[in-house]
Structures are given as structure tokens and as C-alpha cells.
Design a protein around this motif. Structure first.
Motif, PDB file in Angstrom:
ATOM      1  N   ASN A 184       0.823  -1.213   0.000  1.00  0.00           N
ATOM      2  CA  ASN A 184       0.000   0.000   0.000  1.00  0.00           C
ATOM      3  C   ASN A 184       0.854   1.259   0.000  1.00  0.00           C
ATOM      4  N   GLU A 185       1.990   1.174   0.635  1.00  0.00           N
ATOM      5  CA  GLU A 185       2.881   2.331   0.768  1.00  0.00           C
ATOM      6  C   GLU A 185       3.689   2.608  -0.493  1.00  0.00           C
ATOM      7  N   ALA A 186       4.222   1.560  -1.108  1.00  0.00           N
ATOM      8  CA  ALA A 186       5.155   1.779  -2.221  1.00  0.00           C
ATOM      9  C   ALA A 186       4.902   0.895  -3.439  1.00  0.00           C
ATOM     10  N   GLY A 187       3.869   0.067  -3.424  1.00  0.00           N
ATOM     11  CA  GLY A 187       3.588  -0.768  -4.581  1.00  0.00           C
ATOM     12  C   GLY A 187       4.558  -1.928  -4.715  1.00  0.00           C
ATOM     13  N   PHE A 188       4.557  -2.558  -5.900  1.00  0.00           N
ATOM     14  CA  PHE A 188       5.375  -3.742  -6.159  1.00  0.00           C
ATOM     15  C   PHE A 188       6.860  -3.485  -5.924  1.00  0.00           C
ATOM     16  N   GLY A 190       8.249  -1.547  -3.975  1.00  0.00           N
ATOM     17  CA  GLY A 190       8.584  -1.313  -2.578  1.00  0.00           C
ATOM     18  C   GLY A 190       9.304  -2.497  -1.945  1.00  0.00           C
ATOM     19  N   PHE A 191       9.094  -3.685  -2.510  1.00  0.00           N
ATOM     20  CA  PHE A 191       9.751  -4.872  -1.970  1.00  0.00           C
ATOM     21  C   PHE A 191      11.240  -4.912  -2.312  1.00  0.00           C
ATOM     22  N   TRP A 192      11.663  -3.981  -3.142  1.00  0.00           N
ATOM     23  CA  TRP A 192      13.096  -3.873  -3.458  1.00  0.00           C
ATOM     24  C   TRP A 192      13.682  -2.595  -2.871  1.00  0.00           C
ATOM     25  N   LYS A 193      13.040  -2.083  -1.809  1.00  0.00           N
ATOM     26  CA  LYS A 193      13.589  -0.927  -1.110  1.00  0.00           C
ATOM     27  C   LYS A 193      14.948  -1.295  -0.518  1.00  0.00           C
ATOM     28  N   GLY A 194      15.870  -0.367  -0.608  1.00  0.00           N
ATOM     29  CA  GLY A 194      17.194  -0.601  -0.038  1.00  0.00           C
ATOM     30  C   GLY A 194      18.052  -1.538  -0.842  1.00  0.00           C
ATOM     31  N   VAL A 195      17.633  -1.852  -2.083  1.00  0.00           N
ATOM     32  CA  VAL A 195      18.403  -2.827  -2.867  1.00  0.00           C
ATOM     33  C   VAL A 195      19.768  -2.273  -3.278  1.00  0.00           C
ATOM     34  N   LEU A 196      19.862  -0.935  -3.494  1.00  0.00           N
ATOM     35  CA  LEU A 196      21.153  -0.355  -3.899  1.00  0.00           C
ATOM     36  C   LEU A 196      22.199  -0.502  -2.805  1.00  0.00           C
ATOM     37  N   PRO A 197      21.919  -0.009  -1.557  1.00  0.00           N
ATOM     38  CA  PRO A 197      22.927  -0.236  -0.515  1.00  0.00           C
ATOM     39  C   PRO A 197      23.134  -1.716  -0.209  1.00  0.00           C
ATOM     40  N   THR A 198      22.094  -2.536  -0.427  1.00  0.00           N
ATOM     41  CA  THR A 198      22.233  -3.973  -0.194  1.00  0.00           C
ATOM     42  C   THR A 198      23.183  -4.592  -1.214  1.00  0.00           C
ATOM     43  N   LEU A 199      23.081  -4.141  -2.468  1.00  0.00           N
ATOM     44  CA  LEU A 199      24.009  -4.626  -3.495  1.00  0.00           C
ATOM     45  C   LEU A 199      25.439  -4.195  -3.174  1.00  0.00           C
ATOM     46  N   ILE A 200      25.566  -2.944  -2.683  1.00  0.00           N
ATOM     47  CA  ILE A 200      26.900  -2.479  -2.279  1.00  0.00           C
ATOM     48  C   ILE A 200      27.381  -3.297  -1.082  1.00  0.00           C
ATOM     49  N   MET A 201      26.408  -3.672  -0.222  1.00  0.00           N
ATOM     50  CA  MET A 201      26.744  -4.476   0.949  1.00  0.00           C
ATOM     51  C   MET A 201      27.242  -5.876   0.584  1.00  0.00           C
ATOM     52  N   VAL A 202      27.135  -6.215  -0.691  1.00  0.00           N
ATOM     53  CA  VAL A 202      27.691  -7.499  -1.156  1.00  0.00           C
ATOM     54  C   VAL A 202      29.175  -7.552  -0.816  1.00  0.00           C
ATOM     55  N   SER A 203      29.774  -6.367  -0.697  1.00  0.00           N
ATOM     56  CA  SER A 203      31.194  -6.316  -0.324  1.00  0.00           C
ATOM     57  C   SER A 203      31.432  -6.940   1.051  1.00  0.00           C
ATOM     58  N   ASN A 204      30.380  -6.956   1.920  1.00  0.00           N
ATOM     59  CA  ASN A 204      30.547  -7.544   3.257  1.00  0.00           C
ATOM     60  C   ASN A 204      30.795  -9.047   3.180  1.00  0.00           C
ATOM     61  N   PRO A 205      29.863  -9.842   2.611  1.00  0.00           N
ATOM     62  CA  PRO A 205      30.165 -11.276   2.498  1.00  0.00           C
ATOM     63  C   PRO A 205      31.335 -11.551   1.569  1.00  0.00           C
ATOM     64  N   SER A 206      31.553 -10.656   0.595  1.00  0.00           N
ATOM     65  CA  SER A 206      32.697 -10.844  -0.303  1.00  0.00           C
ATOM     66  C   SER A 206      33.996 -10.761   0.491  1.00  0.00           C
ATOM     67  N   MET A 207      34.094  -9.719   1.325  1.00  0.00           N
ATOM     68  CA  MET A 207      35.282  -9.584   2.184  1.00  0.00           C
ATOM     69  C   MET A 207      35.363 -10.745   3.164  1.00  0.00           C
ATOM     70  N   GLN A 208      34.195 -11.109   3.709  1.00  0.00           N
ATOM     71  CA  GLN A 208      34.127 -12.194   4.680  1.00  0.00           C
ATOM     72  C   GLN A 208      34.653 -13.504   4.084  1.00  0.00           C
ATOM     73  N   PHE A 209      34.157 -13.852   2.889  1.00  0.00           N
ATOM     74  CA  PHE A 209      34.579 -15.111   2.270  1.00  0.00           C
ATOM     75  C   PHE A 209      36.013 -15.045   1.761  1.00  0.00           C
ATOM     76  N   MET A 210      36.435 -13.860   1.325  1.00  0.00           N
ATOM     77  CA  MET A 210      37.826 -13.710   0.894  1.00  0.00           C
ATOM     78  C   MET A 210      38.765 -13.943   2.079  1.00  0.00           C
ATOM     79  N   LEU A 211      38.444 -13.320   3.231  1.00  0.00           N
ATOM     80  CA  LEU A 211      39.253 -13.508   4.431  1.00  0.00           C
ATOM     81  C   LEU A 211      39.194 -14.957   4.903  1.00  0.00           C
ATOM     82  N   TYR A 212      37.984 -15.520   4.874  1.00  0.00           N
ATOM     83  CA  TYR A 212      37.803 -16.903   5.335  1.00  0.00           C
ATOM     84  C   TYR A 212      38.587 -17.891   4.477  1.00  0.00           C
ATOM     85  N   GLU A 213      38.443 -17.780   3.164  1.00  0.00           N
ATOM     86  CA  GLU A 213      39.142 -18.700   2.257  1.00  0.00           C
ATOM     87  C   GLU A 213      40.655 -18.547   2.379  1.00  0.00           C
ATOM     88  N   THR A 214      41.116 -17.298   2.525  1.00  0.00           N
ATOM     89  CA  THR A 214      42.558 -17.044   2.650  1.00  0.00           C
ATOM     90  C   THR A 214      43.094 -17.645   3.944  1.00  0.00           C
TER      91      THR A 214
END
Length: 339
Positions: A184-188, A190-214
Motif C-alpha cells: 500500500n505504501e510503495a507498490g510492487f 517497494g519490496f526492493w527498497k534498499g536494494v542499492l545499498p544492499t548490493l553495495i553491501m555485497v562487499s561484506n560477504p565478499s570480504m568475509q569469504f575472501m578472508l575466510y578462504e585465505t
């Protein structure tokens, strides 16, 4: 069963167990991140104290608000992530071996390739599962308000005659309510709110797995050179490696997590404009202007405890499930060969 499927199911199982154990911490942390009242922000409360306040005023169930969609989201996210991670990782390893045969490199996957594999897996995961996490954030930040407060705004009831909070309970706020409210607030979209910072946040698990694998690679090499002559690692060692990797990634990327939570939480429309965000850049600028840079680190200590503990549990359980699945498949293969 393929290695990618084994890792996918194991990741989902590990994620669910980690989520069940650390969920109350996650709920408190989400509330800390989305707190916009400067008076409340100035009152320094510890994580345990905040948990007690939620239980006292809203009940135990609020600490687990959104648990059902969160478990579904965790299973989906970890399953999708590990499935695609294993596929991309296998291709990277095949490419590294091919280069080694041609006299290039040492045949192992480098740090940059590990980072790229994790980033690609994370992007696929975010695009597929973001709607689930928007709903979870809504349910975690929803506070259990009394109907008495709403009635006192409508009817001229003196405070002494007002009904006690326990007398009138508000209707439960479930998954369907959160979904309907968001639509009702943002339509269809709206379920992808925050997707841009979330995509940038991919760097978090990326760093995590890079450190873990290393770190895992170095630990296996250390074990191989030891007297035992084995490159196997224990569950405790995996637990500690997962904790260290997640700690490093969380400290670097935490501000993006706060911005994402602000965008996904219910927007305050018609009130103070500083509490309403039009998008990622608008949220960042308003947070800097009204809260300063400290606003980007609200609840960081809680997040470090929750995410590091959850990641350590996830890695440990996931590795044990992978080992168990492979042993089971090996036994089945041996039995089939005997027949």
C-alpha cells in the motif's frame, strides 16, 4: 548430488541454526539502527537492557517478530548464495588449473578471483531475496502500541478513566500485515527498497569469504607441514576463522547496513521530513545533517556480537553438514559398487 547442491543445502541448514540462536540480538540491532528520536538515541542503553525493555513492555514474542519470514529468508539466502558460490568457485578453480597448465600462476584461486566469486554470488542472492528481508525489517521494527493511546487521541477520556494497557490488546502484526502495508505504501517495487545499498553491501560477504578462504588455505598449509601431515581442520578452527572473517567485514561495511535498514523500515509520511527518506542518497545526506557520522554506527556493538557469533556458527555447522553429506554419498557409492 552435485557439490553445489550439497553446499547449498548445508549453507541453508547452517543459516537457520545460526538465525534461531541469535535472532533476539538481530531484532534489537535493527531497532537501534532505525532509531531516529534524538532523545532516545542520547540515552545509552546496553543490548541486554534493551532486550529486557522489549520483553517488559511488549512481551517475549516481540524479540522474535518476523522470525518465520526471516528463517525462510535465511534458508533461501544461504542456499542461493552457497549454490552459486560453489558453481562460480568451481569455474574459477578450473580456470586457475588451466592457466597453471599453460605456465601461468600456481593453479590456485587468487584473492581477487575469490572476491569476484563472492561478489557475483552475493548479487544474485540480493536480487532474488531482497523482498523477504524488507518484510523482516518491517516486522522487527514494528512496536506493539496500545489501542488505549489511539483511543485517547479520538475520545476526550480523562487519564484516570482511560482503560489500562492490558485491557485492550492491539491486533497481531504478522507477515501478511507487513506485506500489505508495504504494498500500500510503495507498490510492487517497494519490496526492493534498499536494494542499492544492499548490493553495495555485497562487499561484506565478499570480504568475509575472501578472508575466510585465505585464512582457511593458510591453516590447511600449516597443518600439512606439521607432524600430523593432514590438511583437515576442526569444527572449532572453522568457528574461529568464521568469527574473525565476519568481524573484519562488519567493521568496514556497517554504515551501509544502517542506511539499508532505514530505507526498509516503515517511512514516516506527513511528519518531520528528516524522518522520511526518498532514496539512498537522500538517507545518507539527512543522516549526516541531522545525526552526524555517529548515526551510521548506531548499534554497531550489538551487530558485531550478533553477526560474528552467527557467522561462526553458520560456517561450523555448514562445514560439518558438507562433511556428513559427502560421507553418506561415499558410503552409498561403495554399497552400489558392491552390489
Amino acid at each position: 548430488m552435485s557439490d553445489a547442491l550439497i553446499n547449498g543445502f548445508a549453507g541453508a541448514g547452517g543459516g537457520i541454526i545460526a538465525q534461531l540462536i541469535t535472532y533476539p540480538l538481530q531484532t534489537v540491532n535493527t531497532r537501534q539502527q532505525t532509531e531516529r528520536d534524538p532523545k532516545k538515541a542520547r540515552r545509552k542503553q546496553g543490548t541486554i537492557e534493551q532486550m529486557c525493555q522489549v520483553v517488559k513492555h511488549e512481551g517475549w514474542e516481540r524479540l522474535y517478530g518476523g522470525l518465520a519470514p526471516s528463517l525462510a529468508g535465511t534458508a533461501a539466502s544461504q542456499g542461493v548464495y552457497y549454490y552459486f558460490y560453489q558453481i562460480f568457485r568451481s569455474r574459477a578453480e578450473a580456470s586457475a588449473r588451466a592457466r597453471w597448465k599453460n605456465g601461468i600462476g600456481d593453479g590456485s584461486v587468487g584473492m581477487f578471483s575469490s572476491l569476484l566469486v563472492a561478489a557475483l554470488s552475493g548479487c544474485v542472492n540480493v536480487l532474488l531475496t531482497n523482498p523477504i528481508w524488507v518484510v523482516v525489517t518491517r516486522m522487527q521494527t514494528h512496536t506493539k502500541a496500545s489501542k488505549r493511546t489511539k483511543l485517547n487521541h479520538i475520545l476526550p477520556i480523562p487519564p484516570a478513566e482511560a482503560l489500562p494497557i492490558a485491557a485492550i490488546e492491539p491486533p497481531p502484526y504478522g507477515t501478511s500485515h507487513a506485506v500489505q502495508e508495504l504494498y500500500n505504501e510503495a507498490g510492487f517495487w517497494g519490496f526492493w527498497k534498499g536494494v542499492l545499498p544492499t548490493l553495495i553491501m555485497v562487499s561484506n560477504p565478499s570480504m568475509q569469504f575472501m578472508l575466510y578462504e585465505t585464512l582457511l588455505k593458510k591453516l590447511k598449509e600449516k597443518h600439512a607441514l606439521s607432524k600430523k601431515g593432514t590438511n583437515g581442520v576442526t569444527a572449532l578452527e572453522v568457528f574461529l576463522l568464521g568469527a574473525v572473517a565476519k568481524l573484519g567485514a562488519t567493521v568496514v561495511t556497517y554504515p551501509l547496513l544502517v542506511v539499508k535498514a532505514r530505507l526498509q523500515a516503515k517511512q514516516i509520511i506527513g511528519g518531520d521530513k528528516k524522518h522520511h527518506y526518498k532514496g539512498t542518497l537522500d538517507a545518507i545526506m539527512k543522516m549526516i545533517h541531522y545525526e552526524g557520522f555517529s548515526g551510521f554506527y548506531k548499534g554497531m556493538s550489538t551487530k558485531i556480537v550478533q553477526s560474528v557469533f552467527a557467522a561462526a556458527i553458520l560456517f561450523m555447522v555448514k562445514e560439518e553438514l558438507v562433511k556428513a553429506a559427502r560421507r553418506l554419498l561415499t558410503k552409498d557409492t561403495i554399497l552400489i559398487d558392491k552390489v
